[in-house]
Structures are given as C-alpha cells and as structure tokens.
Design an enzyme around this catalytic site. Structure first.
Site, mmCIF file in Angstrom:
data_model
loop_
_atom_site.group_PDB
_atom_site.id
_atom_site.type_symbol
_atom_site.label_atom_id
_atom_site.label_comp_id
_atom_site.label_asym_id
_atom_site.label_seq_id
_atom_site.Cartn_x
_atom_site.Cartn_y
_atom_site.Cartn_z
ATOM 1 C CG HIS A 204 -1.973 1.033 1.189
ATOM 2 N ND1 HIS A 204 -1.732 2.354 1.499
ATOM 3 C CD2 HIS A 204 -3.288 0.962 0.849
ATOM 4 C CE1 HIS A 204 -2.849 3.049 1.362
ATOM 5 N NE2 HIS A 204 -3.814 2.227 0.970
ATOM 6 C CD GLU B 188 -5.082 2.068 -2.641
ATOM 7 O OE1 GLU B 188 -6.149 2.232 -2.063
ATOM 8 O OE2 GLU B 188 -4.014 1.886 -2.050
#
EC number: 5.3.1.1
Length: 252
Positions: free
Chosen positions: A95, A167
């Site tokens: 992430h 993302e």
C-alpha cells in the site's frame, strides 16, 4: 467474465468492539453468489474475531500487511504462517502508505507476494503514482514497473490469482478522485503489462481494483469501466451501510 471484488481497508481504525459491531451489521446482509466478493481488511488484533464472525458467510477477511519470513527474530512483525493459521484469506501488500511511511520497496513487495502464495494467501498488491509523477507524465512507467517487479518470479497461475489495486497516491484520502476514464486508462495499461510478462490469457483473468476516495456516489461509474474489476476502499468502508452499498454495486 471477471467477478467484482470490493475490499474495505480500515487502516489503523476502530477498536475490537466496533469491529465486531461492523461484522454483525455486514455479514447477514452481504450479497451471496459469485458476482461479487466482499473483503474486510482489518488491523491485526481484530483478525481472529472477524474470521470467526465471518464463518459460514461469503465475507472474507484480509490482513493489511505481513512479513515475508515464516518466523524468526523480527520483533513486532506478523508472518504469513500466522495469518493462514487464523483463517485469513487475503493480504494487502505494498500500500502507498507502507511504501511512503515505512520505506517499502518494489523488491520487498515482491518477496511478500511470493510468501503470500507460498501459504495460500491471495495478495492484493497496491500500485500507484504520486502527483509529481503524474504531472511529469510518468504514471505508466512508474505503475508498470511496480507491477512487473511485484509479480517477478511468480508462475502464470499465481499471477492470474493476484489482485492488483491501482491507487493513485494523490487520490488517497484527499477527496480527489481520478476520473473513471483516468482510472480505467491506467488499469488497462496494468493489464497490458501483465500480458507482456505472462500472456493475454493470464492478463484477462487478473482482477484489477481502483482505490482512491471511492464512495457510494462514484462507485457505479468506476465499476462500469472495462478494466476496473472492483475497489479497494478506505474511509467509505468504515461504515457498514456505506460498505454494503459498495459491495451491492459490484452485483450490478
């Protein structure tokens, strides 16, 4: 036809009682069937309880990170062996917050991805560019390289089972969202890169999510795009009703 996968990433939020209340609200109402998969990505201390609450349902439970070693002198770390033993099915890797705040590299993400498959955990591998990189027209190069390095050394079968979450870093928690066209353009490029390193058949099987200020108001438009197969959702996944709306969108 690829199924839609909606994953709620709680990040460092909630306490155990709140986590339990969330599952009590979501599990009975979660859609059943093969159209959509709902995944709750929770902090480590909640995983055991959430797995127990999700039993008998189609809601899956994921960890937000893990170490690549099975055991050893790694104080404060959690291994894939531990996660598998708890009944966790998925794990979020790479992430942008891990990359930025904890200096995780593409090489480290690759080690973790291999470790996930070694223990039958499905990795949700996050990729994405910063605002500076986007403005310098580096998006495709940066994201493409992250994808290539993440799946390096995996078998074609493993790559096909990898969930890739695009993302854009500039859209996470900022309220800014890539337009559905911008998001799909990068997701299409990701599929192209996967095809280059494996095959077109493998690339067609890979589930690609979009993440970055996804909410019930914009999820339909995002999921309608040709190469967006789901969403990795932050803030909007903390509320059970909001999360259920997002999951429901995946059945349309």
């Amino acid at each position: 036809m690829r199924k839609k996968v909606i994953a709620g990433n709680w990040k460092m939020n909630k306490v155990l009682s709140e986590a339990g209340e969330f599952m009590n609200s979501v599990v009975p109402k979660a859609p059943k069937g093969n159209d959509v998969e709902a995944i709750v990505c929770a902090p480590f201390p909640f995983l055991s309880k959430l797995v127990e609450q999700a039993k008998g349902s189609e809601v899956k439970v994921a960890a937000q990170n893990m170490h690549f070693e099975d055991s050893g002198a790694f104080t404060g770390e959690v291994s894939p062996v531990m996660l598998k033993d708890l009944g966790v099915t998925h794990v979020v890797l790479g992430h942008s917050e891990r990359r930025e705040l904890f200096a995780e590299t593409n090489e480290l993400v690759n080690k973790k991805t291999k470790a996930a498959f070694a223990h039958d955990l499905t990795p949700i591998v996050c990729v994405g560019e910063t605002l500076d990189q986007r403005e310098a027209n580096e998006t495709m190069n940066i994201v493409g390289e992250q994808v290539k390095q993440a799946v390096a050394g995996l078998t074609n079968e493993q790559v096909a089972e990898t969930i890739i979450a695009y993302e854009p870093v500039w859209a996470i928690g900022t309220g800014k969202t890539a337009t559905s066209e911008q998001a799909n353009e990068v997701c299409t490029e990701i599929r192209k890169v996967v095809a280059e390193v494996t095959s077109a058949d493998v690339a067609e099987k890979v589930i690609i999510q979009y993440g970055g200020s996804v909410k019930p108001a914009n999820v339909d438009e995002l999921l309608a795009q040709s190469d967006i197969d789901g969403a990795l959702v932050g803030g909007a996944s903390l509320d059970p009703e909001s999360f259920l709306q997002l999951v429901e969108a995946g059945t349309k």
